[in-house]
Design a protein around this motif. Sequence first.
Motif, PDB file in Angstrom:
ATOM      1  N   ASP A  80      25.560  12.122 -17.499  1.00  0.00           N
ATOM      2  CA  ASP A  80      25.194  10.707 -17.562  1.00  0.00           C
ATOM      3  C   ASP A  80      25.525   9.982 -16.259  1.00  0.00           C
ATOM      4  N   HIS A  81      26.652  10.354 -15.626  1.00  0.00           N
ATOM      5  CA  HIS A  81      26.984   9.755 -14.330  1.00  0.00           C
ATOM      6  C   HIS A  81      25.921  10.120 -13.286  1.00  0.00           C
ATOM      7  N   LEU A  82      25.549  11.393 -13.244  1.00  0.00           N
ATOM      8  CA  LEU A  82      24.594  11.839 -12.235  1.00  0.00           C
ATOM      9  C   LEU A  82      23.173  11.373 -12.537  1.00  0.00           C
ATOM     10  N   ARG A  83      22.899  11.075 -13.784  1.00  0.00           N
ATOM     11  CA  ARG A  83      21.585  10.505 -14.116  1.00  0.00           C
ATOM     12  C   ARG A  83      21.436   9.132 -13.468  1.00  0.00           C
ATOM     13  N   ASP A  84      22.550   8.391 -13.383  1.00  0.00           N
ATOM     14  CA  ASP A  84      22.496   7.045 -12.802  1.00  0.00           C
ATOM     15  C   ASP A  84      22.483   7.067 -11.283  1.00  0.00           C
ATOM     16  N   ARG A  85      23.247   8.001 -10.680  1.00  0.00           N
ATOM     17  CA  ARG A  85      23.279   8.083  -9.212  1.00  0.00           C
ATOM     18  C   ARG A  85      23.893   9.407  -8.789  1.00  0.00           C
ATOM     19  N   PRO A  86      23.448   9.974  -7.655  1.00  0.00           N
ATOM     20  CA  PRO A  86      24.056  11.210  -7.146  1.00  0.00           C
ATOM     21  C   PRO A  86      25.521  10.981  -6.805  1.00  0.00           C
ATOM     22  N   GLY A  87      26.288  12.074  -6.753  1.00  0.00           N
ATOM     23  CA  GLY A  87      27.686  11.942  -6.401  1.00  0.00           C
ATOM     24  C   GLY A  87      28.252  13.233  -5.858  1.00  0.00           C
TER      25      GLY A  87
ATOM     26  N   SER B  41      24.490  27.175  -9.053  1.00  0.00           N
ATOM     27  CA  SER B  41      23.943  28.532  -9.026  1.00  0.00           C
ATOM     28  C   SER B  41      23.156  28.842 -10.290  1.00  0.00           C
ATOM     29  N   ARG B  42      23.408  28.079 -11.356  1.00  0.00           N
ATOM     30  CA  ARG B  42      22.681  28.253 -12.619  1.00  0.00           C
ATOM     31  C   ARG B  42      21.585  27.212 -12.773  1.00  0.00           C
ATOM     32  N   GLU B  43      21.318  26.444 -11.712  1.00  0.00           N
ATOM     33  CA  GLU B  43      20.220  25.469 -11.653  1.00  0.00           C
ATOM     34  C   GLU B  43      20.383  24.344 -12.679  1.00  0.00           C
ATOM     35  N   VAL B  44      21.635  23.965 -12.935  1.00  0.00           N
ATOM     36  CA  VAL B  44      21.908  22.807 -13.769  1.00  0.00           C
ATOM     37  C   VAL B  44      22.011  21.563 -12.900  1.00  0.00           C
ATOM     38  N   VAL B  45      22.616  21.698 -11.731  1.00  0.00           N
ATOM     39  CA  VAL B  45      22.671  20.633 -10.726  1.00  0.00           C
ATOM     40  C   VAL B  45      22.159  21.197  -9.404  1.00  0.00           C
ATOM     41  N   ARG B  46      21.898  20.281  -8.494  1.00  0.00           N
ATOM     42  CA  ARG B  46      21.416  20.680  -7.163  1.00  0.00           C
ATOM     43  C   ARG B  46      22.271  19.955  -6.128  1.00  0.00           C
TER      44      ARG B  46
ATOM     45  N   PRO C 263      22.114  16.708   0.579  1.00  0.00           N
ATOM     46  CA  PRO C 263      22.788  16.321   1.825  1.00  0.00           C
ATOM     47  C   PRO C 263      24.113  15.624   1.554  1.00  0.00           C
ATOM     48  N   GLY C 264      25.106  15.978   2.385  1.00  0.00           N
ATOM     49  CA  GLY C 264      26.426  15.375   2.230  1.00  0.00           C
ATOM     50  C   GLY C 264      27.171  15.856   1.001  1.00  0.00           C
ATOM     51  N   GLY C 265      26.695  16.969   0.398  1.00  0.00           N
ATOM     52  CA  GLY C 265      27.376  17.495  -0.783  1.00  0.00           C
ATOM     53  C   GLY C 265      27.203  16.645  -2.027  1.00  0.00           C
ATOM     54  N   ARG C 266      26.132  15.824  -2.038  1.00  0.00           N
ATOM     55  CA  ARG C 266      25.890  14.963  -3.191  1.00  0.00           C
ATOM     56  C   ARG C 266      25.059  15.727  -4.221  1.00  0.00           C
ATOM     57  N   TYR C 267      25.528  15.709  -5.454  1.00  0.00           N
ATOM     58  CA  TYR C 267      24.875  16.465  -6.521  1.00  0.00           C
ATOM     59  C   TYR C 267      23.891  15.583  -7.288  1.00  0.00           C
ATOM     60  N   THR C 268      22.768  16.187  -7.647  1.00  0.00           N
ATOM     61  CA  THR C 268      21.798  15.552  -8.531  1.00  0.00           C
ATOM     62  C   THR C 268      21.495  16.509  -9.687  1.00  0.00           C
ATOM     63  N   LEU C 269      20.858  15.985 -10.709  1.00  0.00           N
ATOM     64  CA  LEU C 269      20.522  16.790 -11.871  1.00  0.00           C
ATOM     65  C   LEU C 269      19.179  17.492 -11.682  1.00  0.00           C
ATOM     66  N   THR C 270      19.085  18.696 -12.175  1.00  0.00           N
ATOM     67  CA  THR C 270      17.810  19.390 -12.297  1.00  0.00           C
ATOM     68  C   THR C 270      17.241  19.067 -13.689  1.00  0.00           C
ATOM     69  N   ALA C 271      16.106  19.669 -14.011  1.00  0.00           N
ATOM     70  CA  ALA C 271      15.548  19.483 -15.354  1.00  0.00           C
ATOM     71  C   ALA C 271      16.534  19.968 -16.415  1.00  0.00           C
ATOM     72  N   LEU C 272      17.213  21.100 -16.152  1.00  0.00           N
ATOM     73  CA  LEU C 272      18.224  21.590 -17.085  1.00  0.00           C
ATOM     74  C   LEU C 272      19.368  20.589 -17.222  1.00  0.00           C
ATOM     75  N   GLY C 273      19.790  20.047 -16.112  1.00  0.00           N
ATOM     76  CA  GLY C 273      20.890  19.089 -16.139  1.00  0.00           C
ATOM     77  C   GLY C 273      20.528  17.822 -16.897  1.00  0.00           C
ATOM     78  N   ARG C 274      19.290  17.364 -16.749  1.00  0.00           N
ATOM     79  CA  ARG C 274      18.864  16.162 -17.475  1.00  0.00           C
ATOM     80  C   ARG C 274      18.863  16.394 -18.984  1.00  0.00           C
TER      81      ARG C 274
END
Length: 347
Positions: free
Chosen positions: A37-44, A69-74, A77-88
């Motif tokens: 839910d945090h990453l859905r709102d903004r990368p971190g 590595s399991r394609e849940v997050v990506r 740049p700058g080591g900021r994580y975002t959600l993939t389709a699996l993560g969403r």
Amino acid sequence: MSDGEPAELDVVRRLHALTDLVTPMALRTFVSLGLPDHLRDRPGTAAELAELTSCNARILTGILEHLASREVVRAGPGGRYTLTALGRAACSTPAPSPQSWLVDSLRLGTLTGDVNHSVVALLDVVRSGRTGLEEHHGEPVWSRVARMDLDQTRALFGHRNPVVEFGPIEKLVRAYAPRTVCDLGAGTGRLARELLTRRLCSHCHVVDLEPMISLADEMLDDIDHRSYSLHEADFMTDPLPAADLYVLCDILADWPDDDAIHLLGVVRKAAGVRPAVLVTQLILPGGAGDLFDPTAGRVRLDIEMARPARTVEEVCALGAAAGLRVVSTEAAQHRSAVLLESESATP
């Protein structure tokens, strides 16, 4: 299999993929911390997310790298994580749906999440025959519910879902024609609602522990309050109100045979001149414990419930052991119902 890799190593690799617990626990930790839910709102970054959730940044970094590595997050740049389709798909959603069912089952520290996680006690369960929650957390599910506050109970159970396939219950109750019914382990009061709105009795005693009895009071707020009474009680140990018919709806699945016989005996002794008990339960298909994997679902049912799939014949045998004889039975595709009377009652 990689080029030149021995066949034996490929088999070991596949077995490791089936048995490794790091990914399942990393996902449960990810969801339990609210990170989707945090990453859905903004990368971190890992450091930002660790600070946000009061976690160890070093360990959380390893979890996020593994989930990448399991394609849940990506990792961007700058080591900021975002959600993939699996993560969403791991994000919270308010509407009942396959996604909400899955996410709730991953959230550790909640009843649903801990029941799901208690599969780790499977070795103990198969040896003892007790539920996973008893083996892993030291208490049965309804003891856990009794420790919840009303808000938690409302969030978990606060839906006006009807009794599944009410037909067998209605047929036996109409034939017996009770004036008063005692709904034991009433939960949200859904059975009482069906009985009263269909005019199957003139008064219904609604019996359960807190906080369920308070939730039932809320859920029955549109029913004439003179037609039912609420009783906070443990049906195993506390005195029960007098009634013409006692109903156990989807209750015995949570109790092993000895406890089920004890409960039926308690009800028989509490009843009046013509003690009668109606035991009704869902007929669960073998894979009902999992939306996507029937074989896993069967195992889950055996972990979550003491006896999830008793037959009508087995229920009749429990009644006989408690001094109750069979009056009649009914069954439909998804529900069975057995009407029992004391062996001393006049046929």
